[in-house]
Design an enzyme around this catalytic site. Structure first.
Site, PDB file in Angstrom:
ATOM      1  N   LEU A   1       8.747  -7.521  -0.972  1.00  0.00           N
ATOM      2  CA  LEU A   1       8.832  -5.880  -0.623  1.00  0.00           C
ATOM      3  C   LEU A   1       9.495  -6.004  -1.034  1.00  0.00           C
ATOM      4  O   LEU A   1      10.468  -6.882  -0.270  1.00  0.00           O
ATOM      5  CB  LEU A   1       7.291  -5.875   0.329  1.00  0.00           C
TER       6      LEU A   1
ATOM      7  N   GLN B   1      -4.763  -6.034 -14.080  1.00  0.00           N
ATOM      8  CA  GLN B   1      -4.263  -4.842 -15.050  1.00  0.00           C
ATOM      9  C   GLN B   1      -2.753  -5.061 -16.130  1.00  0.00           C
ATOM     10  O   GLN B   1      -1.655  -3.943 -16.323  1.00  0.00           O
ATOM     11  CB  GLN B   1      -3.858  -3.237 -13.643  1.00  0.00           C
TER      12      GLN B   1
ATOM     13  N   GLY C   1      11.802   0.771  -1.000  1.00  0.00           N
ATOM     14  CA  GLY C   1       9.843   1.274  -1.447  1.00  0.00           C
ATOM     15  C   GLY C   1       9.271   1.297  -0.273  1.00  0.00           C
ATOM     16  O   GLY C   1       8.227   2.345  -0.076  1.00  0.00           O
ATOM     17  N   HIS C   2       8.464  -0.059  -0.539  1.00  0.00           N
ATOM     18  CA  HIS C   2       7.200  -0.254  -0.370  1.00  0.00           C
ATOM     19  C   HIS C   2       7.473   0.331   1.568  1.00  0.00           C
ATOM     20  O   HIS C   2       6.189   0.914   2.184  1.00  0.00           O
ATOM     21  CB  HIS C   2       7.398  -1.901  -0.275  1.00  0.00           C
TER      22      HIS C   2
ATOM     23  N   GLN D   1       0.618   6.411 -12.168  1.00  0.00           N
ATOM     24  CA  GLN D   1      -0.892   5.674 -11.230  1.00  0.00           C
ATOM     25  C   GLN D   1      -1.019   6.767 -10.037  1.00  0.00           C
ATOM     26  O   GLN D   1      -2.326   6.799  -9.695  1.00  0.00           O
ATOM     27  CB  GLN D   1      -0.127   4.936 -10.709  1.00  0.00           C
TER      28      GLN D   1
ATOM     29  N   LYS E   1       7.158   6.992  -7.333  1.00  0.00           N
ATOM     30  CA  LYS E   1       8.180   6.009  -8.482  1.00  0.00           C
ATOM     31  C   LYS E   1       7.036   6.202  -9.899  1.00  0.00           C
ATOM     32  O   LYS E   1       7.238   6.600 -10.671  1.00  0.00           O
ATOM     33  CB  LYS E   1       8.644   5.070  -7.797  1.00  0.00           C
TER      34      LYS E   1
ATOM     35  N   ARG F   1      10.692  -5.084  -9.768  1.00  0.00           N
ATOM     36  CA  ARG F   1      10.613  -6.214 -11.250  1.00  0.00           C
ATOM     37  C   ARG F   1      12.698  -5.737 -11.447  1.00  0.00           C
ATOM     38  O   ARG F   1      13.149  -6.654 -12.201  1.00  0.00           O
ATOM     39  CB  ARG F   1      10.370  -5.079 -12.172  1.00  0.00           C
TER      40      ARG F   1
ATOM     41  N   MET G   1      14.097   1.570  -6.560  1.00  0.00           N
ATOM     42  CA  MET G   1      14.156   0.436  -6.447  1.00  0.00           C
ATOM     43  C   MET G   1      12.525  -0.080  -6.851  1.00  0.00           C
ATOM     44  O   MET G   1      11.570   0.761  -7.167  1.00  0.00           O
ATOM     45  CB  MET G   1      14.198   0.544  -4.683  1.00  0.00           C
ATOM     46  N   SER G   2      12.594  -0.600  -7.091  1.00  0.00           N
ATOM     47  CA  SER G   2      11.175  -1.662  -8.157  1.00  0.00           C
ATOM     48  C   SER G   2      11.304  -3.598  -7.969  1.00  0.00           C
ATOM     49  O   SER G   2      12.273  -4.103  -7.615  1.00  0.00           O
ATOM     50  CB  SER G   2      11.499  -1.224  -9.299  1.00  0.00           C
TER      51      SER G   2
HETATM   52  N1  LIG Z   1      11.643   3.332  -5.317  1.00  0.00           N
HETATM   53  C1  LIG Z   1      10.187   2.948  -4.365  1.00  0.00           C
HETATM   54  N2  LIG Z   1       9.911   4.306  -3.970  1.00  0.00           N
HETATM   55  C2  LIG Z   1       8.438   4.347  -3.678  1.00  0.00           C
HETATM   56  N3  LIG Z   1       7.572   3.888  -3.861  1.00  0.00           N
HETATM   57  C3  LIG Z   1       7.442   2.396  -4.625  1.00  0.00           C
HETATM   58  C4  LIG Z   1       9.081   2.408  -4.904  1.00  0.00           C
HETATM   59  N4  LIG Z   1       8.895   0.866  -5.252  1.00  0.00           N
HETATM   60  C5  LIG Z   1       7.729   0.739  -5.345  1.00  0.00           C
HETATM   61  N5  LIG Z   1       6.688   1.690  -4.863  1.00  0.00           N
HETATM   62  C6  LIG Z   1       5.478   1.816  -4.378  1.00  0.00           C
HETATM   63  O1  LIG Z   1       4.768   1.192  -3.843  1.00  0.00           O
HETATM   64  C7  LIG Z   1       3.809   0.770  -4.650  1.00  0.00           C
HETATM   65  C8  LIG Z   1       3.419  -0.900  -4.606  1.00  0.00           C
HETATM   66  O2  LIG Z   1       4.275  -0.606  -5.855  1.00  0.00           O
HETATM   67  P1  LIG Z   1       4.453  -2.079  -6.406  1.00  0.00           P
HETATM   68  O3  LIG Z   1       3.883  -3.261  -5.150  1.00  0.00           O
HETATM   69  O4  LIG Z   1       3.830  -2.521  -8.018  1.00  0.00           O
HETATM   70  O5  LIG Z   1       5.898  -2.160  -6.766  1.00  0.00           O
HETATM   71  P2  LIG Z   1       7.048  -1.803  -7.726  1.00  0.00           P
HETATM   72  O6  LIG Z   1       8.652  -1.982  -7.238  1.00  0.00           O
HETATM   73  O7  LIG Z   1       6.381  -0.829  -8.430  1.00  0.00           O
HETATM   74  O8  LIG Z   1       6.584  -2.709  -8.342  1.00  0.00           O
HETATM   75  P3  LIG Z   1       7.090  -3.314 -10.365  1.00  0.00           P
HETATM   76  O9  LIG Z   1       8.228  -4.057 -10.509  1.00  0.00           O
HETATM   77  O10 LIG Z   1       5.944  -3.438 -10.783  1.00  0.00           O
HETATM   78  O11 LIG Z   1       7.473  -1.850 -10.623  1.00  0.00           O
HETATM   79  C9  LIG Z   1       3.258   1.439  -5.409  1.00  0.00           C
HETATM   80  O12 LIG Z   1       2.767   2.926  -4.458  1.00  0.00           O
HETATM   81  C10 LIG Z   1       4.538   2.518  -5.884  1.00  0.00           C
HETATM   82  O13 LIG Z   1       4.644   3.196  -6.502  1.00  0.00           O
HETATM   83  C1  LIG Z   2      -1.404   0.459  -6.989  1.00  0.00           C
HETATM   84  C2  LIG Z   2      -1.263  -0.997  -7.640  1.00  0.00           C
HETATM   85  C3  LIG Z   2      -0.777  -2.227  -5.745  1.00  0.00           C
HETATM   86  C4  LIG Z   2      -2.671  -1.476  -7.834  1.00  0.00           C
HETATM   87  O1  LIG Z   2      -2.761  -3.784  -8.456  1.00  0.00           O
HETATM   88  C5  LIG Z   2       0.050  -1.692  -8.084  1.00  0.00           C
HETATM   89  O2  LIG Z   2      -0.931  -0.636  -9.483  1.00  0.00           O
HETATM   90  C6  LIG Z   2       1.157  -1.181  -7.928  1.00  0.00           C
HETATM   91  O3  LIG Z   2       1.387  -2.086  -7.013  1.00  0.00           O
HETATM   92  O4  LIG Z   2       1.378   0.142  -7.859  1.00  0.00           O
HETATM   93  N1  BAL Z   3       4.178  -0.679 -10.094  1.00  0.00           N
HETATM   94  C1  BAL Z   3       3.195  -1.178 -11.098  1.00  0.00           C
HETATM   95  C2  BAL Z   3       2.144  -1.971 -10.942  1.00  0.00           C
HETATM   96  C3  BAL Z   3       3.032  -2.718 -12.607  1.00  0.00           C
HETATM   97  O1  BAL Z   3       3.697  -3.070 -13.668  1.00  0.00           O
HETATM   98  O2  BAL Z   3       1.967  -3.468 -12.769  1.00  0.00           O
END
Ligand SMILES: Nc1ncnc2c1ncn2[C@@H]1O[C@H](COP(=O)(O)OP(=O)(O)OP(=O)(O)O)[C@@H](O)[C@H]1O
Ligand SMILES: CC(C)(CO)[C@@H](O)C(=O)[O-]
Ligand code: BAL
Length: 308
Positions: free
Chosen positions: A36, A64, A39-40, A182, A178, A216, A213-214
């Protein structure tokens, strides 16, 4: 702040929710794949403004990912996540060991069989046996953009989110914009299948340097991270050009592609689509969103910018 309850069992999760709802309390669900970041946490803040109780799910969904994608290297830090969720005042962390019925159980429930006997369109879940075989498809919205590069992604997301909704029975669910496509796919699934869940899209949270933020991002080297800033830079340039009167989407897309490529990124796609139905737009004359996916080394990042 009290510690969140950690539930791993589907039946326990469902009875926890049902008993709270019977008491008249409302529940918000924030689905995540863990590791986390801010963003989360922003989704959790949005959720807290909408419901009495907050459930965060952590589950890296094999359904997925296709076997050639990064399921096995997806980052995780459960104890760090728990600390953050505790500070954020979350009530329950739902982290099921396995969410699917599997015929043969190995590390990812058939992942190895899927690799060995991989068929076009398989995810990391397929085991060729009598395990999970029901998928939700949001037929038009799942096509294009991320659906082209990740052919099993949206059926996997829609299916796992439907399962989470059935287990948790939330009043509200919060997703990040982001992952724009989806979010729209889930809104459409909820509308079309009459789920009694209100879906909220929450704004993108960026690092101070502008990178969305992500989870990855942790895999980016410092040099790749620097290059990846070109995504947000290119989106800002395109927005400025649009505000100055550039309405031609091909020209705007070319500007974005050039900015990212010059910085050393490899473009997956750049699309300009209308916000609800995600249909491609040639001239800007309605609210649109510019969506980008690009590779920096082995890391694929997505980002977008809405222009209303
Ligand atoms: N920077 C962000 N701003 C707002 N929401 C975010 C952000 N990053 C992730 N989320 C949201 O958090 C939720 C969970 O996403 P996830 O756990 O896949 O994280 P992620 O940072 O998107 O990871 P990934 O590296 O898979 O892109 C999703 O609804 C995603 O859109
Ligand atoms: C919505 C979700 C939790 C489904 O696995 C995933 O795609 C994500 O984290 O964005
Ligand atoms: N945040 C989307 C999850 C995925 O890339 O699989």
């Amino acid at each position: 702040m009290s510690e969140p309850e950690v539930l791993r069992d589907k039946a326990l999760m469902r009875s926890w929710s049902r008993s709270r709802r019977c008491n008249g309390q409302t529940i918000a669900l924030v689905p995540t794949m863990g590791f986390l970041h801010e963003g989360h946490l922003s989704l959790i803040r949005t959720a807290k403004s909408l419901a009495d109780l907050i459930i965060v799910s952590i589950y890296v969904n094999p359904g997925q990912f296709s076997p050639s994608e990064d399921l096995s290297t997806y980052p995780s830090d459960f104890s760090g996540d728990l600390r953050k969720l505790s500070a954020a005042g979350v009530n329950v962390v739902f982290c099921p060991g396995e969410l699917y019925h599997l015929a043969s159980v190995n590390e990812f429930g058939g992942h190895q069989e899927a690799i060995n006997g991989e068929r076009e369109g398989d995810s990391c879940l397929e085991d060729g046996g009598s395990g999970h075989e029901t998928w939700i498809r949001v037929e038009r919205l799942e096509k294009g953009m991320c659906g082209t590069s990740r052919p099993v992604f949206f059926r996997g997301v829609a299916t796992v989110v439907a399962k989470l909704f059935n287990i948790v029975e939330p009043d509200v669910a919060v997703f990040g914009k982001k992952d724009y496509q989806q979010w729209r796919v889930i809104c459409r699934m909820v509308r079309d299948l009459d789920f009694a869940v209100k879906v909220i899209g929450s704004d993108i949270i960026r690092d101070v340097d502008g990178l969305a933020m992500s989870s990855r991002n942790v895999h980016l080297s410092p040099t790749q991270r620097e290059k990846a800033l070109s995504i947000n830079r290119s989106l800002s340039k395109a927005k400025l050009a649009a505000e100055k009167g550039q309405k031609n989407c091909q020209d705007l897309k070319d500007l974005i592609k050039q900015t990212i490529s010059e910085a050393g990124g490899k473009i997956d796609y750049v699309e300009i689509v209308e916000q609800q139905g995600l249909s491609p737009v040639e001239e800007i004359s309605c609210p649109i969103v510019i969506c980008v996916a690009a590779w920096f080394g082995n890391v694929r990042l997505i980002d977008n910018l809405e222009i209303d």
